[in-house]
Design a protein around this motif. Structure first.
Motif, short mmCIF file in Angstrom:
data_model
loop_
_atom_site.label_atom_id
_atom_site.label_comp_id
_atom_site.label_asym_id
_atom_site.label_seq_id
_atom_site.Cartn_x
_atom_site.Cartn_y
_atom_site.Cartn_z
N VAL A 15 0.84 -1.20 0.00
CA VAL A 15 0.00 0.00 0.00
C VAL A 15 0.87 1.25 0.00
O VAL A 15 0.77 2.09 -0.88
CB VAL A 15 -0.96 0.02 1.21
CG1 VAL A 15 -1.82 1.29 1.17
CG2 VAL A 15 -1.83 -1.22 1.24
N GLN A 59 -2.51 4.28 -1.18
CA GLN A 59 -3.29 4.72 -0.02
C GLN A 59 -4.60 5.43 -0.38
O GLN A 59 -5.59 5.29 0.34
CB GLN A 59 -2.43 5.61 0.87
CG GLN A 59 -3.01 5.86 2.23
CD GLN A 59 -2.11 6.78 3.05
OE1 GLN A 59 -2.40 7.95 3.21
NE2 GLN A 59 -1.01 6.23 3.55
N ILE A 96 -7.36 2.93 -0.16
CA ILE A 96 -7.37 1.93 0.90
C ILE A 96 -8.74 1.83 1.57
O ILE A 96 -9.21 0.74 1.91
CB ILE A 96 -6.25 2.20 1.95
CG1 ILE A 96 -6.12 1.02 2.92
CG2 ILE A 96 -6.48 3.49 2.69
CD1 ILE A 96 -5.67 -0.26 2.25
N ASP A 131 -11.01 -0.11 -0.37
CA ASP A 131 -10.59 -1.51 -0.39
C ASP A 131 -11.00 -2.24 0.89
O ASP A 131 -11.52 -3.37 0.82
CB ASP A 131 -9.07 -1.59 -0.57
CG ASP A 131 -8.60 -2.94 -1.08
OD1 ASP A 131 -9.25 -3.48 -1.98
OD2 ASP A 131 -7.58 -3.44 -0.58
N THR A 158 -10.48 0.76 8.00
CA THR A 158 -9.44 1.80 8.04
C THR A 158 -9.26 2.33 9.45
O THR A 158 -8.12 2.50 9.93
CB THR A 158 -9.79 2.95 7.09
OG1 THR A 158 -9.90 2.44 5.76
CG2 THR A 158 -8.72 4.03 7.11
#
Length: 568
Positions: A527, A532, A535, A538, A544
């Motif tokens: 990452v 990022q 993220i 994802d 997170t």
């Protein structure tokens, strides 16, 4: 344990690119390469003068490491193992992502690391970490420097002293458990060093990422690496069975056991943490006996969709277990053929005539041998009998999917050249051409859609930017549910001021396509900071926050590689 090498004996990249200074990509012996570059990206290699950067052309900022901190660090690792000269600081301030390479080649040294420490033991790692907290410094663990995700690049806004910790002196295989098939390895062992030590005793770890020659086992664990042979040997999370990670508060140890039932897995949390939880100093990896026979066979399909059917059937077969399976789409097959050297020997000239005859025959059968034809490679390992049996089964699978078998010749060439690709990116940048990659994990049911939509996204951006471009893809790392799609793209950039904007426009379009279609933001490139922005899409907002909370609780002073993986 052998004597430790000195810091300056540890292998490193050249300051502006990949690998050693005396290894470069050549196109003068590849007659189809220059025409491909001209036709696909509008660059005339024969008329354009390549430019290699010179460090002496740039001003390198002075180290900010305070004298008291320097003295304390020297007391731990020794004066010869703390380096702060210009070239070493530049090398260790950038990974090998395209933005990193662009910045370093253009002397954009807004924030360099202030020194590099080379510990020789876990005790020295721990002592350095204590000094990092005591002097409120930032520490960035460094494997081989091959990261293309920004994982080892310092934050330009960081005002505190920044240390890089290079574990290259800690590179030994410490112990092999023959019965369990496990090896304890120091985290600084480069791929070739690890395999050399294991092979001498008849073992292999079987992990061969593209960056194999310039990456370390600790780096593999810290970034959740995948290797070319993961079909058989697994990704790094399957290979690493136990590890040791030094944190300022102590050492986290996970046992090298076959199964875990101790609540949330601390072992899994450390894998992929990119130095934000501490420094991985040792891993215990599963190892396998070197197979007596290894063979890579090449196949050809009329197009990508026929190839995917074949790859899916091989992955689902209960009768074969290849070491790796790989399928290039039409554009990548075209690129691969352009990389073939001009034949000089009688044998080579005969092979070229055989290929011409084969392609002529395929065209007569209705194949598009220029744009659609897709080459595939499958690797078999085992006893002679096992390999022959599996080859026979795969040959039938390929035939049923509409493909043909080319044989071991092209496969052997691919196997010999598989680690050479990174040098091509440096070559292209010398001609002011960007070449980079995006990878994702997609399910079999989505793989064709992701493949098609990523191409659409890339070419739409290039048309909007008024720039030519070339993109191709291969499928690799097969699993029961899906596989990795690995896209490569190239285009000439216009001016230095606009270059990275042009690059990020293209890369972002492809990355966004991945997450929009439910695929991973990256399959095996970590990452860092480059991935990022996606993220949260994802892993979700809650995911997170959980990761942010873990990092904040473990490292409240933000001393351990801050800003990577998730925003702080």
């Amino acid at each position: 344990m052998s004597d430790r090498p000195s810091a300056r004996e540890v292998k490193r990249h050249k300051w502006w690119g990949w690998g050693l200074d005396d290894i470069t990509f050549r196109y003068d012996n590849k007659p189809a390469f220059a025409p491909l570059a001209r036709n696909k990206i509008g660059v005339d290699l024969d008329s354009k003068q390549p430019v290699e950067p010179q460090l002496s052309d740039f001003e390198v900022p002075e180290s900010r490491l305070p004298a008291p901190a320097r003295e304390a660090l020297v007391a731990v690792v020794g004066a010869d193992n703390l380096l702060d000269d210009d070239e070493y600081r530049v090398v260790h301030s950038f990974g090998r992502s395209l933005p990193d390479l662009f910045r370093v080649r253009n002397g954009r040294f807004e924030r360099l690391v202030d020194a590099i420490v080379y510990p020789a033991s876990e005790d020295e790692v721990a002592a350095v970490l204590r000094l990092v907290l005591e002097h409120d410094m930032v520490l960035i663990p460094y494997g081989g420097g091959s990261s293309i995700s920004g994982s080892v690049t310092p934050d330009v806004d960081e005002q505190r002293p920044i240390l890089t910790m290079n574990l290259g002196r800690m590179r030994e295989v410490l112990e092999i458990d023959d019965t369990a098939g496990l090896a304890r390895v120091e985290a600084g062992a480069y791929g070739p060093d690890l395999e050399e030590q294991l092979n001498a005793l008849g073992w292999t770890v079987g992990h061969f990422p593209d960056s194999f020659t310039y990456s370390t086992v600790g780096g593999w664990a810290a970034t959740r690496s995948s290797g070319m042979q993961s079909d058989k040997y697994g990704d790094i999370e399957d290979i690493v069975r136990g590890l040791r990670m030094v944190h300022p508060a102590g050492t986290a140890v996970t046992k090298p056991i076959p199964g875990r039932d101790s609540g949330p897995s601390v072992h899994e949390v450390i894998l992929g943490s990119e130095g934000r939880l501490g420094v991985i100093t040792e891993v215990t990896v599963q190892v396998h006996r070197v197979a007596p026979v290894r063979q890579v066979i090449a196949y050809m399909y009329p197009d990508w969709e026929h190839g995917i059917r074949g790859m899916h059937a091989i992955a689902r077969s209960t009768d074969v277990s290849p070491t790796f399976t790989r399928l290039s789409d039409g554009p990548e097959t075209e690129f691969s053929l352009a990389m073939v050297k001009a034949p000089t020997s009688t044998k080579g000239k005969v092979a070229a005539k055989v290929q011409d005859g084969l392609f002529s025959y395929l065209r007569s059968k209705g194949w598009d041998t220029t744009n659609e034809m897709s080459i595939s490679y499958v690797c078999f390992e085992g006893s002679k009998e096992s390999v022959e049996q599996q080859k026979s089964i795969v040959k039938k699978i390929v035939k049923n999917a509409g493909g043909i078998t080319l044989g071991a010749g092209p496969g052997a060439i691919y196997d010999q050249k598989k680690f050479d690709t990174p040098y091509l990116r440096d070559f292209l940048m010398n001609y002011q051409v960007f070449g980079d990659v995006c990878d994702t994990g997609a399910t079999w049911s989505k793989i064709n859609e992701v493949h098609a939509k990523a191409f659409e996204a890339f070419y739409a951006v290039q048309e909007e930017q008024g720039l030519p471009g070339f993109m191709f893809c291969h499928m690799s790392h097969s699993y029961h549910a899906g596989a990795c799609l690995y896209f490569t793209f190239a285009f000439p950039y216009s001016t230095d001021e606009q270059a990275l904007e042009q690059y990020y426009a293209a890369k972002s379009a492809v990355q966004q396509t991945f997450v929009d279609l439910g695929s991973t933001v990256s399959h095996h490139h970590a990452v860092g900071t480059e991935h990022q922005p996606w993220i949260t899409e994802d892993i979700g907002e809650v995911g997170t926050r959980m990761v942010q909370g873990l990092f904040a609780d473990t490292d409240p002073g933000r001393n351990l590689n801050p800003g990577k993986v998730v925003p702080s």
